[in-house]
Design an enzyme around this catalytic site. Structure first.
Site, PDB file in Angstrom:
ATOM      1  N   HIS A  13       0.829  -1.207   0.000  1.00  0.00           N
ATOM      2  CA  HIS A  13       0.000   0.000   0.000  1.00  0.00           C
ATOM      3  C   HIS A  13       0.862   1.255   0.000  1.00  0.00           C
ATOM      4  O   HIS A  13       0.363   2.348   0.173  1.00  0.00           O
ATOM      5  CB  HIS A  13      -0.919   0.033   1.216  1.00  0.00           C
ATOM      6  CG  HIS A  13      -1.770  -1.177   1.367  1.00  0.00           C
ATOM      7  ND1 HIS A  13      -1.363  -2.273   2.102  1.00  0.00           N
ATOM      8  CD2 HIS A  13      -2.990  -1.479   0.876  1.00  0.00           C
ATOM      9  CE1 HIS A  13      -2.311  -3.194   2.052  1.00  0.00           C
ATOM     10  NE2 HIS A  13      -3.300  -2.744   1.321  1.00  0.00           N
ATOM     11  N   ASP A  72      -0.617   4.509   4.048  1.00  0.00           N
ATOM     12  CA  ASP A  72      -0.772   4.124   2.653  1.00  0.00           C
ATOM     13  C   ASP A  72      -1.394   5.220   1.803  1.00  0.00           C
ATOM     14  O   ASP A  72      -1.727   4.999   0.640  1.00  0.00           O
ATOM     15  CB  ASP A  72      -1.603   2.839   2.536  1.00  0.00           C
ATOM     16  CG  ASP A  72      -2.960   2.969   3.209  1.00  0.00           C
ATOM     17  OD1 ASP A  72      -3.350   4.093   3.571  1.00  0.00           O
ATOM     18  OD2 ASP A  72      -3.634   1.942   3.371  1.00  0.00           O
ATOM     19  N   GLY A  73      -1.573   6.411   2.359  1.00  0.00           N
ATOM     20  CA  GLY A  73      -1.983   7.558   1.569  1.00  0.00           C
ATOM     21  C   GLY A  73      -3.450   7.640   1.217  1.00  0.00           C
ATOM     22  O   GLY A  73      -3.826   8.426   0.342  1.00  0.00           O
ATOM     23  N   ASP A  74      -4.296   6.874   1.902  1.00  0.00           N
ATOM     24  CA  ASP A  74      -5.709   6.871   1.495  1.00  0.00           C
ATOM     25  C   ASP A  74      -6.659   7.391   2.567  1.00  0.00           C
ATOM     26  O   ASP A  74      -7.874   7.340   2.374  1.00  0.00           O
ATOM     27  CB  ASP A  74      -6.134   5.457   1.087  1.00  0.00           C
ATOM     28  CG  ASP A  74      -6.282   4.513   2.281  1.00  0.00           C
ATOM     29  OD1 ASP A  74      -5.686   4.799   3.347  1.00  0.00           O
ATOM     30  OD2 ASP A  74      -6.977   3.494   2.146  1.00  0.00           O
ATOM     31  N   GLY A  91      -7.627  10.365   3.733  1.00  0.00           N
ATOM     32  CA  GLY A  91      -8.557  11.402   3.316  1.00  0.00           C
ATOM     33  C   GLY A  91      -9.577  10.893   2.329  1.00  0.00           C
ATOM     34  O   GLY A  91     -10.773  11.209   2.413  1.00  0.00           O
ATOM     35  N   GLY A 111     -11.614  -0.717  18.267  1.00  0.00           N
ATOM     36  CA  GLY A 111     -10.264  -0.652  17.730  1.00  0.00           C
ATOM     37  C   GLY A 111      -9.163  -1.170  18.625  1.00  0.00           C
ATOM     38  O   GLY A 111      -8.188  -1.745  18.148  1.00  0.00           O
ATOM     39  N   GLY A 159      -5.491  10.251  11.234  1.00  0.00           N
ATOM     40  CA  GLY A 159      -6.757   9.989  11.909  1.00  0.00           C
ATOM     41  C   GLY A 159      -7.057  11.014  12.977  1.00  0.00           C
ATOM     42  O   GLY A 159      -8.207  11.440  13.159  1.00  0.00           O
TER      43      GLY A 159
END
Length: 586
Positions: free
Chosen positions: A227, A408-410, A412, A495, A567
């Site tokens: 990722h 992993d840059g996702d 947002g 979580g 987050g």
């Protein structure tokens, strides 16, 4: 030029349509092998796979790794795949629909990579399967040597080793073995599979068209995840032989291979590495194993588990015993893998259509018993939620860039997908919904849309937040604080992160504490929400100095220090927007 500043190019239509259109294209290419079942449109099923009395094999994970995961659906391998968004786990509903499609009455085995989002979503799906009478077992693939030391192998992520674990489990099920036996075969393959990867360029998300991490033109990352997660170390690019030597040394340092041992080899491209380069790597792998007297039973070279357009490769070894060899050689036929001749139809095989009683829960609320004091009416609350969704959409790229540095840059993109679904749900919700009913619908919308860890975490948050105020029609200061605290409790309950782990908890906890203190001190409802916002901002900023202890960034260690957790940042973005919307409404 900073690699994060330029845009990439992709042949696509609308980014939000890329997954369903990809699935449509797959089905058009392989109608003899694949079909779609379930309302979500994300359960890709083998035409001749599921059958009565056979253990169902369900695989899945985020898109962007093609041909994984749907490419391994077909006779002799997986019965169904749950297809998530790019780099994001499928939702529990999508996994459940795949399990229902694969169910032959003998139970199902869920196979997926060991990532927080996948574990949360597949675990929730297994719980829902149990309610339907489907016994579901889970095996998380943990082949990546770079992601944790041997003594913490259970923490390792799954990369290209999925290929071997899926193949072994699929064969065991196709041979008619029991649920216990299929699970055992998958676990034995998992324990016998090790991988190491290297990346030399970044990939990009369809929604952002920006590289999701920065790497110099003459650099490589040893141990890179699929990722875009950073690896063990960054170094100057080296020769194919030297890179392969390093990858193999890390695998062979752990895998006990003596003279006469037998292995299967996978040399896997990450998306844009030429086959020529992969064969150079395989040449060196074969030489190293040959010098050790290790026999290669079979080798696969090509793209089997990619990372969008990332340049790089991974090497995976499966140490074989007689049974694993038998299962590896068992025939299968899928879009991405054919072994042997096409499996013959099973004589007398049938697939009975099953009915699953999953009655929808009706919300019976006696509105006359609800407290009506407080300025936050259901209408004002919805305005606050609309504002939060708009703020996430506005800051989507910024949040993804934060995530690209340590994840992993996702993030947002994922949050935007979830909030877009929430807004659509609110658009069609009855105008007289209470705040708790609104929260329930938000939770379902977010969970169904988002498969990453944010999906179940925020679904838990909305559900628990709504329950905290289910005795009220309107919210006063103390109820607003209870709602914020409920959001925190919902995330904690699902979580398992703790304060200081460098997660969203590090913003939600100070937000809840500040809101509760403000309410106890006599602040009005706007003061409570402002206190929550300030607490979240300070908490998010504090994560910059923390070392990550959870999620994909955990393995970075000290390299995660100096970067704000995405987050935690999104928590502040949402609460700030809610507070400003409340200010405008009062």
């Amino acid at each position: 030029m900073n690699a994060m500043d330029h845009s990439t190019k992709k042949l696509m239509n609308a980014p939000e349509d890329i997954i369903p259109e990809m699935i449509e294209g797959m089905l058009a290419a392989h109608p003899d092998m694949l079909k779609l079942e379930g309302e979500s449109g994300r359960a890709v099923v083998a035409v001749d796979g599921p059958r009565d009395g056979k253990v169902g094999i369900v695989i899945g994970g985020g898109s962007g790794h093609e041909p994984a995961f749907a490419g391994y659906v077909g006779r002799g391998l997986a019965d169904a795949a749950a297809v998530g968004n790019v780099f994001a786990s499928p939702s529990p509903e999508q996994v459940k629909q795949a399990a229902m499609a694969a169910d032959g009455g003998a139970g199902v085995v869920l196979l997926y990579g060991n990532y927080t989002g996948d574990v949360l979503n597949f675990d929730m799906a297994a719980e829902e399967c149990a309610e339907l009478g489907i016994e579901a077992r889970s095996v998380q693939v943990i082949d990546d040597v770079a992601s944790a030391p041997k003594e913490r192998a259970h923490e390792r992520r799954g990369i290209a080793g999925d290929f071997f674990v899926f193949k072994i489990a699929g064969a065991a099920a196709d041979l008619g073995r029991s649920l216990d036996e299929v699970e055992d075969a998958a676990k034995r393959a998992n324990a016998a599979t090790l991988s190491m990867g290297v990346a030399v360029s970044a990939c990009s998300m369809p929604q952002t068209l920006k590289p999701n991490f920065e790497i110099g033109p003459d650099e490589m990352e040893i141990g890179m995840g699929i990722h875009g997660e950073p690896g063990m170390r960054r170094a100057k690019i080296d020769t194919a032989d030297n890179v392969t030597d390093e990858l193999m040394s890390l695998i062979l340092g752990e895998m006990e291979l003596g003279e006469g041992s037998e292995v299967a080899v996978l040399v896997n491209g990450l998306g844009s590495t030429a086959l020529m380069e992969l064969y150079l790597i395989n040449r060196r792998v074969a030489k190293i194993l040959g010098e050790k007297g290790v026999k290669i039973h079979h080798t696969w070279v090509g793209e089997y588990c990619t990372s969008m357009e990332m340049a790089g490769a991974s090497v995976t070894l499966l140490k074989l015993d007689d049974d694993l060899k038998l299962l590896l050689d068992h025939p299968c036929r899928t879009p991405a893998l054919t072994v042997g001749t096409a499996p013959a139809p099973v004589e007398g095989a049938v697939r009975t259509k099953r009915n699953y009683d999953s009655a929808s829960r009706a919300d019976n609320i006696d509105r006359d018993t609800l407290a009506t004091d407080g300025p936050v009416t259901p209408e004002v609350f919805r305005k606050m939620m609309y504002a939060a969704g708009a703020a996430i959409a506005r800051d989507r790229d910024m949040l993804s860039e934060l995530d690209g540095v340590i994840g992993d840059g996702d993030h947002g993109v994922t949050m935007d997908i979830g909030w877009t679904a929430v807004i659509k749900a609110l658009d069609v919700a009855p105008g007289d919904d209470t705040i708790s009913q609104t929260c329930t619908k938000m939770a379902k919308a977010f969970l169904d849309a988002v498969g990453a860890s944010s999906g179940p975490l925020y679904a838990g948050a909305f559900n628990t937040g709504g329950k905290a105020v289910n005795d009220r029609l309107n919210l006063d200061a103390k109820a607003a604080a209870a709602w914020v605290e409920g959001m925190l409790k919902g995330i904690l309950g699902r979580g398992g992160a703790n304060p200081g782990d460098k997660t969203m908890i590090d913003a939600w906890m100070p937000a809840a504490e500040a809101a509760k203190a403000a309410a106890a001190g006599g602040a009005d409802v706007l003061g409570v929400m402002q206190a929550a916002t300030d607490g979240a901002r300070e908490g998010a900023q504090a994560t910059k100095d923390m070392e990550s202890r959870r999620g994909r960034s955990k393995k970075l260690g000290a390299r995660s220090v100096g970067h704000i957790d995405p987050g935690a940042a999104s928590c502040h973005v949402m609460l700030e927007a809610m507070t400003e919307a409340l200010r405008a409404a009062l």
